[in-house]
Motif scaffolding. Structure first.
Motif, PDB file in Angstrom:
ATOM      1  N   VAL A   1       0.881  -1.165   0.000  1.00 50.22           N
ATOM      2  CA  VAL A   1       0.000   0.000   0.000  1.00 50.22           C
ATOM      3  C   VAL A   1       0.915   1.209   0.000  1.00 50.22           C
ATOM      4  CG1 VAL A   1      -1.766   1.277   1.248  1.00 50.22           C
ATOM      5  CG2 VAL A   1      -1.806  -1.223   1.261  1.00 50.22           C
ATOM      6  N   ASP A   2       0.780   2.042  -1.030  1.00 55.18           N
ATOM      7  CA  ASP A   2       1.681   3.178  -1.200  1.00 55.18           C
ATOM      8  C   ASP A   2       3.141   2.731  -1.118  1.00 55.18           C
ATOM      9  OD1 ASP A   2      -0.384   5.061  -1.522  1.00 55.18           O
ATOM     10  OD2 ASP A   2      -0.701   5.055   0.651  1.00 55.18           O
TER      11      ASP A   2
ATOM     12  N   TRP B   1     -11.193   8.102 -13.086  1.00 55.13           N
ATOM     13  CA  TRP B   1     -12.123   8.137 -11.956  1.00 55.13           C
ATOM     14  C   TRP B   1     -11.701   7.174 -10.859  1.00 55.13           C
ATOM     15  CZ3 TRP B   1     -15.572  11.958 -12.403  1.00 55.13           C
ATOM     16  CH2 TRP B   1     -15.890  12.421 -13.698  1.00 55.13           C
ATOM     17  N   MET B   2     -11.798   7.633  -9.632  1.00 57.71           N
ATOM     18  CA  MET B   2     -11.511   6.742  -8.517  1.00 57.71           C
ATOM     19  C   MET B   2     -12.660   5.740  -8.394  1.00 57.71           C
ATOM     20  SD  MET B   2      -8.748   8.180  -7.933  1.00 57.71           S
ATOM     21  CE  MET B   2      -8.148   7.037  -6.710  1.00 57.71           C
ATOM     22  N   ASN B   3     -12.285   4.540  -7.970  1.00 54.18           N
ATOM     23  CA  ASN B   3     -13.226   3.439  -7.838  1.00 54.18           C
ATOM     24  C   ASN B   3     -12.795   2.741  -6.553  1.00 54.18           C
ATOM     25  OD1 ASN B   3     -15.163   1.548  -8.544  1.00 54.18           O
ATOM     26  ND2 ASN B   3     -13.862   0.490 -10.033  1.00 54.18           N
ATOM     27  N   HIS B   4     -13.579   2.894  -5.482  1.00 54.04           N
ATOM     28  CA  HIS B   4     -13.021   2.481  -4.182  1.00 54.04           C
ATOM     29  C   HIS B   4     -14.076   2.120  -3.162  1.00 54.04           C
ATOM     30  CE1 HIS B   4     -13.848   6.378  -2.042  1.00 54.04           C
ATOM     31  NE2 HIS B   4     -13.774   6.873  -3.269  1.00 54.04           N
ATOM     32  N   CYS B   5     -13.580   1.595  -2.063  1.00 53.19           N
ATOM     33  CA  CYS B   5     -14.442   1.312  -0.930  1.00 53.19           C
ATOM     34  C   CYS B   5     -14.676   2.619  -0.192  1.00 53.19           C
ATOM     35  CB  CYS B   5     -13.789   0.288  -0.010  1.00 53.19           C
ATOM     36  SG  CYS B   5     -14.776  -0.021   1.469  1.00 53.19           S
ATOM     37  N   HIS B   6     -15.940   2.890   0.175  1.00 53.48           N
ATOM     38  CA  HIS B   6     -16.231   4.140   0.876  1.00 53.48           C
ATOM     39  C   HIS B   6     -16.208   3.981   2.386  1.00 53.48           C
ATOM     40  CE1 HIS B   6     -17.424   8.320   1.137  1.00 53.48           C
ATOM     41  NE2 HIS B   6     -17.249   8.381  -0.166  1.00 53.48           N
ATOM     42  N   ASN B   7     -15.739   2.835   2.857  1.00 54.03           N
ATOM     43  CA  ASN B   7     -15.280   2.809   4.237  1.00 54.03           C
ATOM     44  C   ASN B   7     -13.885   3.426   4.102  1.00 54.03           C
ATOM     45  OD1 ASN B   7     -13.843   1.991   6.587  1.00 54.03           O
ATOM     46  ND2 ASN B   7     -15.514   0.561   7.010  1.00 54.03           N
ATOM     47  N   LEU B   8     -13.753   4.711   4.441  1.00 55.18           N
ATOM     48  CA  LEU B   8     -12.563   5.453   4.030  1.00 55.18           C
ATOM     49  C   LEU B   8     -11.266   4.905   4.618  1.00 55.18           C
ATOM     50  CD1 LEU B   8     -14.187   8.993   3.916  1.00 55.18           C
ATOM     51  CD2 LEU B   8     -13.687   7.465   1.998  1.00 55.18           C
ATOM     52  N   PRO B   9     -11.262   4.405   5.855  1.00 51.85           N
ATOM     53  CA  PRO B   9     -10.035   3.733   6.315  1.00 51.85           C
ATOM     54  C   PRO B   9      -9.671   2.525   5.436  1.00 51.85           C
ATOM     55  CG  PRO B   9     -11.388   4.321   8.196  1.00 51.85           C
ATOM     56  CD  PRO B   9     -12.206   4.610   6.960  1.00 51.85           C
ATOM     57  N   HIS B  10     -10.661   1.813   4.917  1.00 51.97           N
ATOM     58  CA  HIS B  10     -10.347   0.691   4.013  1.00 51.97           C
ATOM     59  C   HIS B  10      -9.679   1.211   2.740  1.00 51.97           C
ATOM     60  CE1 HIS B  10     -13.722  -2.166   5.656  1.00 51.97           C
ATOM     61  NE2 HIS B  10     -12.900  -1.753   6.591  1.00 51.97           N
ATOM     62  N   ALA B  11     -10.216   2.295   2.189  1.00 50.69           N
ATOM     63  CA  ALA B  11      -9.630   2.864   0.973  1.00 50.69           C
ATOM     64  C   ALA B  11      -8.183   3.266   1.250  1.00 50.69           C
ATOM     65  CB  ALA B  11     -10.444   4.069   0.512  1.00 50.69           C
ATOM     66  N   HIS B  12      -7.981   3.865   2.426  1.00 49.27           N
ATOM     67  CA  HIS B  12      -6.634   4.280   2.821  1.00 49.27           C
ATOM     68  C   HIS B  12      -5.704   3.072   2.953  1.00 49.27           C
ATOM     69  CE1 HIS B  12      -3.457   6.437   4.825  1.00 49.27           C
ATOM     70  NE2 HIS B  12      -3.547   5.652   5.880  1.00 49.27           N
ATOM     71  N   GLN B  13      -6.272   1.933   3.365  1.00 47.64           N
ATOM     72  CA  GLN B  13      -5.462   0.725   3.531  1.00 47.64           C
ATOM     73  C   GLN B  13      -5.463  -0.131   2.272  1.00 47.64           C
ATOM     74  OE1 GLN B  13      -6.402  -1.153   7.486  1.00 47.64           O
ATOM     75  NE2 GLN B  13      -7.347   0.828   7.774  1.00 47.64           N
ATOM     76  N   GLY B  14      -5.647   0.508   1.129  1.00 43.85           N
ATOM     77  CA  GLY B  14      -5.395  -0.178  -0.128  1.00 43.85           C
ATOM     78  C   GLY B  14      -6.580  -0.370  -1.048  1.00 43.85           C
ATOM     79  N   MET B  15      -7.809  -0.277  -0.531  1.00 46.31           N
ATOM     80  CA  MET B  15      -8.967  -0.705  -1.326  1.00 46.31           C
ATOM     81  C   MET B  15      -9.458   0.415  -2.256  1.00 46.31           C
ATOM     82  SD  MET B  15     -12.118  -2.858   0.234  1.00 46.31           S
ATOM     83  CE  MET B  15     -11.411  -4.487   0.385  1.00 46.31           C
ATOM     84  N   MET B  16      -8.636   0.737  -3.227  1.00 48.33           N
ATOM     85  CA  MET B  16      -8.942   1.861  -4.117  1.00 48.33           C
ATOM     86  C   MET B  16      -8.194   1.660  -5.423  1.00 48.33           C
ATOM     87  SD  MET B  16      -8.712   5.871  -3.243  1.00 48.33           S
ATOM     88  CE  MET B  16      -7.039   5.935  -2.622  1.00 48.33           C
ATOM     89  N   LEU B  17      -8.876   1.909  -6.528  1.00 49.06           N
ATOM     90  CA  LEU B  17      -8.203   1.843  -7.820  1.00 49.06           C
ATOM     91  C   LEU B  17      -8.785   2.922  -8.722  1.00 49.06           C
ATOM     92  CD1 LEU B  17      -9.608  -0.957 -10.043  1.00 49.06           C
ATOM     93  CD2 LEU B  17     -10.463  -0.679  -7.751  1.00 49.06           C
TER      94      LEU B  17
END
Ligand code: C2O
Ligand code: CU
Length: 657
Positions: A533-534, A623-639
């Motif tokens: 992640v990052d 366009w971002m495509n991600h989980c909107h549980n924002l801590p999840h997005a921060h922990q990788g769940m975003m593309l």
């Protein structure tokens, strides 16, 4: 049983199996023949049970079992059968003969079956789906190494003077083990190291940077930047200019209900930020200035399909606005309904601390009697639950017959449960889009995904009405006719009310989108696992086994019909959110959507669920495509979903904004 229950059961029998194999090995090493035999039987039963749980899950979808079928189960079965053949008879014979020792090779066979069961569990929890060859080989090498080291340890122990009380058995097992163990350990170690290095290198070398979803690859040609995809400068016909200046700044905020929120991050020193209200065709122009949010800020228009350059996704559509800087957003209010805005920079912190507000667009011309129209963002500040700008229950008076519209917005990262007590009502709109012929509802619970919106409408009855949130009598909205008593929220047994299934609510009607024409189909498997992640390894929330920004971009071409299959094989809910496009829900767990066409921008994919959705790629951009549980997005769940020929802002092309 639900898929989630099978998933949990499968994990449970896997853990029990591993524990039983190790237990049998330990009991045998400690010369407890009876317990060893019992644990061996338990291990065999648990391993057999896993064949069943994996088979059931396989019927639900290959994504749930791929690593189990290709790795976990084969190694468990091979080592388990070997252990039974090697040890089972010996244990029975030893018990009959009253002996209490087994050969060290046999003890090691029991441990090896334990390592195999453990390796399967580790692969499931660390790697998940999809399992690559390289990873499988590394796991296999690790299993071999562990097994051989155990042989060595056990035979070393058996070599100690006095350790072998049954010389006949021990010496015959010991001699060949001593001959080969060093060499074998070296070989296994070599395999482990080489596979680990090779597997890692392979993973980096073959990592694709783009997923075409089965459609054509990128056409080389001139690429232009999302920075050029900006909104119009003038309102639409009949519209006017709706102008706001928002200053992002830290503040201590006093809520309408009296509570003080220290250390809030705000737009204009208030939470929620200023409500933005427009009418169809208006030009919304918002100047964002950052006073002192060190991490930077943006404005993302959640659910609003603005031109991509206005989308507020840092690193994709713009650079985050640094302290002292400004950014001007412009878009036409073409979609009516209930939306919200929030920062997209460090959003798991910024939104939680207060960088959010509401965006409501009314139709033009406005309908005659607007009645009571309340916009109710739900937000949790460090344990303080706030509805709108109030931490306690809010009271409203409305005369009987008044049309009421409650626009409920979930600005948190977890779902909220809504119940409307005292009135027959409708869910008129979901995520800003009107439903087709929504029916009357009574005594149902509504689950509102993180980021999602429901518009609840009803005519004010002659008795009090309460919007109950999460079954909590101390929060929510109480409405009553003039002179009536306030409704008492506590006795309402909303917990027993059934949950409304939006996939079967309202009436079907034709839509312009034909999912059968899909040009691209992407599978998004959500899980937990170890991933970068990052650029740093983390126990991440993963998409197809990877974490942001290592997840390949999804490539689409303007005009494509695109399908997503979103699978949740984790044990947590993931509210999936695609920017820039609403998606049409086709099915959940294979059951087709049978009610009103359901267009959503954020849909909750609960553990063990599979959602099929489709959309039309008619809004070019990245366009971002991600989980909107924002801590999840921060922990990788975003593309990212990227249109062919369009470059994100950070790709080295320089554009002013
Ligand atoms: Cu509401 Cu990408 O966000
Ligand atoms: Cu999530």
């Amino acid at each position: 049983m639900t898929t989630l229950q099978w998933m949990v059961l499968d994990h449970a029998v896997a853990v029990i199996g591993a524990a039983a194999w190790f237990g049998a090995g330990a009991a045998a090493a400690l010369r407890r023949i009876g317990p060893a035999l019992a644990l061996l039987v338990a291990a065999v039963l648990a391993t057999a049970a896993r064949v069943l749980t994996v088979a059931v899950l396989a019927v639900e979808g290959w994504w749930y079992v791929q690593e189990k079928v290709l790795f976990g189960l084969p190694v468990a079965l091979v080592t388990g059968v070997a252990a039974v053949l090697l040890v089972g008879r010996a244990l029975l014979r030893a018990r009959r003969a009253g002996r209490d020792t087994l050969g060290s090779g046999r003890v090691a066979a029991l441990f090896t079956a334990g390592y195999a069961a453990l390796a399967g569990l580790i692969v499931t929890f660390v790697v998940g789906y999809p399992l690559e060859w390289s990873t499988g080989l590394v796991a296999l090498a690790g299993l071999m190494a562990a097994s051989l080291l155990t042989v060595q340890a056990i035979t070393d122990a058996a070599d100690l003077p006095g350790a072998a009380s049954a010389p006949g058995v021990a010496s015959s097992d010991r001699a060949p083990a001593r001959l080969t163990r060093r060499r074998l350990v070296h070989v296994a170690g070599g395999i482990a190291v080489t596979s680990a290095a090779g597997g890692t290198a392979l993973a980096f070398l073959t990592e694709p940077t783009v997923d075409t979803g089965g459609g054509p690859g990128p056409k080389s040609g001139e690429a232009f930047s999302v920075a050029d995809l900006r909104g119009p400068a003038t309102p639409g016909p009949g519209g006017s200019l709706v102008q706001h200046r928002l200053t992002a700044q830290q503040a201590t905020v006093r809520l309408a209900s009296g509570e003080e929120l220290r250390d809030a991050w705000t737009y204009d020193s208030q939470v929620p930020g200023p409500a933005i209200v427009a009418h169809e065709g208006d030009l919304v122009e918002v100047t964002l200035r950052n006073a002192d949010i060190e991490d930077g800020v943006t404005l993302h228009w959640h659910g609003y399909d603005v031109p991509c350059g206005e989308d507020g996704a840092p690193g994709a559509t713009q650079l985050a606005v640094a302290p002292g800087d400004e950014f001007v957003y412009r878009f036409r209010a073409d979609q009516i309904g209930t939306y919200w805005y929030h920062t997209h920079q460090t959003s798991h912190v910024g939104v939680r601390k207060g960088l959010y507000g509401t965006l409501v667009v009314h139709p033009r011309p406005a309908p005659g009697d607007a009645g009571l129209d309340l916009t109710l963002p739900l937000h949790t500040f460090e344990g303080t639950f706030v509805v709108g700008d109030s931490a306690g229950p809010t009271g409203r008076v409305a005369s009987p017959g008044t049309p009421v519209r409650l626009r409920v917005i979930n600005t948190d990262s977890e779902p909220h449960e809504l119940a409307l007590a005292g009135a027959t009502f409708r869910v008129a709109a979901v995520d800003g889009r009107d439903l087709h012929r929504p029916g009357d509802l009574d005594e149902v619970r509504l689950r509102l995904p993180a980021g999602g919106r429901y518009d609840l409408t009803f005519a004010m009855p002659e008795r009090p009405v309460a919007l109950v949130i999460d079954g909590n009598p101390d929060a929510g909205v109480r409405m009553r006719p003039d002179g009536a008593e306030e409704v008492d929220l506590s006795p309402t047994d909303v917990d027993t009310w059934p949950e409304l299934d939006l996939l079967a609510y309202g009436q079907p009607t034709a839509v312009h989108l034909d999912p059968a024409l899909a040009a691209r189909h992407f599978t998004i498997v959500l899980d937990r696992g170890v991933a970068l992640v990052d650029g740093r390894p983390a126990y991440a929330h993963t998409v197809n086994g990877l974490g942001h920004p290592s997840i390949p971009d999804q490539l689409v071409t303007e005009g494509d019909v695109v399908r997503f299959t979103v699978v949740n094989r984790s044990l947590e809910t993931h509210p999936w959110h695609l920017h820039g496009h609403p998606v049409l829900v086709l099915s959940r767990n294979g059951t087709r959507s049978s009610g009103s066409p359901l267009w959503m921008d954020t849909f909750d994919v609960r553990p063990g669920e599979v959602w099929e959705v489709a959309f039309e790629a008619t809004n070019p951009g990245v366009w971002m495509n991600h989980c909107h549980n924002l801590p999840h997005a921060h922990q990788g769940m975003m593309l990212r979903l990227a249109y062919d020929g369009i470059q994100p802002i950070d790709s080295g092309h320089h554009h002013a904004h």
